[in-house]
Design a protein around this motif. Structure first.
Motif, PDB file in Angstrom:
ATOM      1  N   THR A   1       5.023  12.054   5.397  1.00  0.00           N
ATOM      2  CA  THR A   1       5.355  13.136   4.457  1.00  0.00           C
ATOM      3  C   THR A   1       6.165  14.193   5.181  1.00  0.00           C
ATOM      4  OG1 THR A   1       3.330  14.334   4.958  1.00  0.00           O
ATOM      5  CG2 THR A   1       3.240  12.750   3.139  1.00  0.00           C
ATOM      6  N   LYS A   2       6.909  14.979   4.424  1.00  0.00           N
ATOM      7  CA  LYS A   2       7.759  16.014   5.014  1.00  0.00           C
ATOM      8  C   LYS A   2       6.915  17.083   5.708  1.00  0.00           C
ATOM      9  CE  LYS A   2      11.605  19.022   4.018  1.00  0.00           C
ATOM     10  NZ  LYS A   2      12.558  19.512   3.059  1.00  0.00           N
ATOM     11  N   GLU A   3       5.766  17.411   5.135  1.00  0.00           N
ATOM     12  CA  GLU A   3       4.904  18.439   5.721  1.00  0.00           C
ATOM     13  C   GLU A   3       4.383  18.003   7.094  1.00  0.00           C
ATOM     14  OE1 GLU A   3       5.376  18.863   1.545  1.00  0.00           O
ATOM     15  OE2 GLU A   3       4.427  17.190   2.578  1.00  0.00           O
TER      16      GLU A   3
ATOM     17  N   PHE B   1      11.990  15.719  13.616  1.00  0.00           N
ATOM     18  CA  PHE B   1      11.260  14.518  13.189  1.00  0.00           C
ATOM     19  C   PHE B   1      11.234  14.356  11.674  1.00  0.00           C
ATOM     20  CE2 PHE B   1       9.522  15.531  17.357  1.00  0.00           C
ATOM     21  CZ  PHE B   1       9.604  14.303  17.989  1.00  0.00           C
ATOM     22  N   VAL B   2      11.840  15.272  10.920  1.00  0.00           N
ATOM     23  CA  VAL B   2      11.783  15.220   9.467  1.00  0.00           C
ATOM     24  C   VAL B   2      12.709  14.130   8.961  1.00  0.00           C
ATOM     25  CG1 VAL B   2      12.190  16.481   7.334  1.00  0.00           C
ATOM     26  CG2 VAL B   2      11.249  17.658   9.327  1.00  0.00           C
ATOM     27  N   GLN B   3      12.137  13.201   8.214  1.00  0.00           N
ATOM     28  CA  GLN B   3      12.940  12.109   7.643  1.00  0.00           C
ATOM     29  C   GLN B   3      12.453  11.683   6.263  1.00  0.00           C
ATOM     30  OE1 GLN B   3      12.579   8.584   9.999  1.00  0.00           O
ATOM     31  NE2 GLN B   3      10.380   8.715  10.143  1.00  0.00           N
ATOM     32  N   SER B   4      11.386  12.250   5.796  1.00  0.00           N
ATOM     33  CA  SER B   4      10.803  11.827   4.510  1.00  0.00           C
ATOM     34  C   SER B   4      10.879  12.938   3.475  1.00  0.00           C
ATOM     35  CB  SER B   4       9.336  11.419   4.697  1.00  0.00           C
ATOM     36  OG  SER B   4       9.246  10.370   5.633  1.00  0.00           O
ATOM     37  N   ALA B   5      10.638  12.545   2.247  1.00  0.00           N
ATOM     38  CA  ALA B   5      10.585  13.517   1.152  1.00  0.00           C
ATOM     39  C   ALA B   5       9.228  14.221   1.158  1.00  0.00           C
ATOM     40  CB  ALA B   5      10.788  12.777  -0.166  1.00  0.00           C
ATOM     41  N   PRO B   6       9.122  15.361   0.470  1.00  0.00           N
ATOM     42  CA  PRO B   6       7.819  16.057   0.411  1.00  0.00           C
ATOM     43  C   PRO B   6       6.753  15.178  -0.261  1.00  0.00           C
ATOM     44  CG  PRO B   6       9.579  17.459  -0.430  1.00  0.00           C
ATOM     45  CD  PRO B   6      10.168  16.118  -0.193  1.00  0.00           C
ATOM     46  N   ALA B   7       5.532  15.442   0.070  1.00  0.00           N
ATOM     47  CA  ALA B   7       4.417  14.666  -0.492  1.00  0.00           C
ATOM     48  C   ALA B   7       4.260  14.926  -1.962  1.00  0.00           C
ATOM     49  CB  ALA B   7       3.123  15.011   0.245  1.00  0.00           C
ATOM     50  N   GLU B   8       3.892  13.897  -2.706  1.00  0.00           N
ATOM     51  CA  GLU B   8       3.658  14.057  -4.149  1.00  0.00           C
ATOM     52  C   GLU B   8       2.272  14.654  -4.358  1.00  0.00           C
ATOM     53  OE1 GLU B   8       4.108  10.217  -5.872  1.00  0.00           O
ATOM     54  OE2 GLU B   8       6.193  10.028  -5.227  1.00  0.00           O
ATOM     55  N   LYS B   9       2.139  15.526  -5.352  1.00  0.00           N
ATOM     56  CA  LYS B   9       0.856  16.173  -5.591  1.00  0.00           C
ATOM     57  C   LYS B   9       0.186  15.615  -6.797  1.00  0.00           C
ATOM     58  CE  LYS B   9       2.025  20.288  -3.192  1.00  0.00           C
ATOM     59  NZ  LYS B   9       2.038  21.678  -3.128  1.00  0.00           N
TER      60      LYS B   9
ATOM     61  N   LYS C   1       0.853  -1.190   0.000  1.00  0.00           N
ATOM     62  CA  LYS C   1       0.000   0.000   0.000  1.00  0.00           C
ATOM     63  C   LYS C   1       0.891   1.243   0.000  1.00  0.00           C
ATOM     64  CE  LYS C   1      -3.674  -2.203   2.619  1.00  0.00           C
ATOM     65  NZ  LYS C   1      -4.422  -2.202   3.873  1.00  0.00           N
ATOM     66  N   PRO C   2       0.337   2.392  -0.365  1.00  0.00           N
ATOM     67  CA  PRO C   2       1.149   3.621  -0.327  1.00  0.00           C
ATOM     68  C   PRO C   2       1.514   3.969   1.123  1.00  0.00           C
ATOM     69  CG  PRO C   2      -1.127   4.113  -0.858  1.00  0.00           C
ATOM     70  CD  PRO C   2      -1.000   2.634  -0.861  1.00  0.00           C
ATOM     71  N   ALA C   3       2.544   4.807   1.263  1.00  0.00           N
ATOM     72  CA  ALA C   3       2.999   5.209   2.597  1.00  0.00           C
ATOM     73  C   ALA C   3       1.895   5.984   3.315  1.00  0.00           C
ATOM     74  CB  ALA C   3       4.243   6.074   2.462  1.00  0.00           C
ATOM     75  N   PRO C   4       1.810   5.894   4.625  1.00  0.00           N
ATOM     76  CA  PRO C   4       0.771   6.635   5.352  1.00  0.00           C
ATOM     77  C   PRO C   4       1.017   8.148   5.276  1.00  0.00           C
ATOM     78  CG  PRO C   4       2.232   5.491   6.870  1.00  0.00           C
ATOM     79  CD  PRO C   4       2.608   5.055   5.516  1.00  0.00           C
ATOM     80  N   ARG C   5      -0.015   8.943   5.538  1.00  0.00           N
ATOM     81  CA  ARG C   5       0.089  10.390   5.404  1.00  0.00           C
ATOM     82  C   ARG C   5       1.027  10.993   6.436  1.00  0.00           C
ATOM     83  NH1 ARG C   5      -4.821  13.022   8.381  1.00  0.00           N
ATOM     84  NH2 ARG C   5      -5.265  11.365   9.841  1.00  0.00           N
ATOM     85  N   THR C   6       1.324  10.265   7.501  1.00  0.00           N
ATOM     86  CA  THR C   6       2.248  10.793   8.517  1.00  0.00           C
ATOM     87  C   THR C   6       3.696  10.691   8.067  1.00  0.00           C
ATOM     88  OG1 THR C   6       2.327   8.635   9.599  1.00  0.00           O
ATOM     89  CG2 THR C   6       0.711  10.203  10.407  1.00  0.00           C
TER      90      THR C   6
END
Length: 197
Positions: A157-159, A189-197, A150-155
């Motif tokens: 994301t970088k935002e 806590f930032v460890q991910s790339a920005p969310a794709e739009k 499944k896609p990554a959870p919304r938590t």
């Protein structure tokens, strides 16, 4: 019970003792069982007499000749018998051992056979290719699993993680060494790339 065992004990006492050959049958009464000698004692006596006899004489040279070439092809039973004979000979004074016996004992104990044998030629290459093959299979398996996931959870994301940093600063979480401390320069806590739009 006691009276039944007395005649048997009297007969046993009158017999000529032959420690190495004497055997007893199992008796039904408890007192008769106490009088009987265990079979292990009889076997150990016979083994000691045989050991004493075998350790007095040197092992023949034809038996030990070219043992290095014959050892791997010998049946395990013969290997064990030869090693036992050498072990019994080594229990005596080592000056009594022949040079052939010393060489054979050393080679059997420390020679390049069994687990100490040299590796076959090309084994390193085969191991390398097998490891590479298994690594490629495992990477392919991870890729297939990631496709079906499944896609990554919304938590994740970088935002969201930047918002978590702001919340941690406002609540004063870990004020000594963490995100709320003075002069903190980490990512928090930032460890991910920005969310794709």
């Amino acid at each position: 019970m006691f009276l039944r065992s007395v005649p048997r004990a009297a007969v046993r006492g009158s017999a000529i003792p032959t420690a190495a050959l004497r055997t007893y049958r199992t008796a039904s009464s408890p007192l008769a069982a106490l009088n009987a000698r265990p079979q292990t004692e009889v076997k150990s006596l016979a083994g000691r007499q045989q050991t004493r006899a075998s350790s007095e004489h040197a092992i023949s040279n034809p038996t030990l000749a070219s043992i290095e070439k014959r050892w791997e092809s010998m049946p395990p039973q013969e290997q064990a018998e030869l090693w036992m004979q050498l072990r019994d000979r080594m229990k005596t004074d080592w000056h009594n051992l022949t040079l052939q016996e010393k060489k054979a004992a050393y080679w059997i104990a420390f020679g390049p056979h069994g687990p100490r044998a040299q590796t076959p030629k090309g084994e390193g290459r085969r191991v390398f290719f097998k490891v590479a093959q298994l690594l490629l299979v495992s990477l392919g398996l991870v890729y297939v699993i990631r496709l079906a996931a499944k896609p990554a959870p919304r938590t994740m994301t970088k935002e969201w993680q930047e918002a978590t940093n702001e919340y941690a600063k406002s609540e004063g979480i870990n004020p000594l060494h963490g995100i709320s401390s003075e002069g903190y320069k980490g990512k928090g806590f930032v460890q991910s790339a920005p969310a794709e739009k």
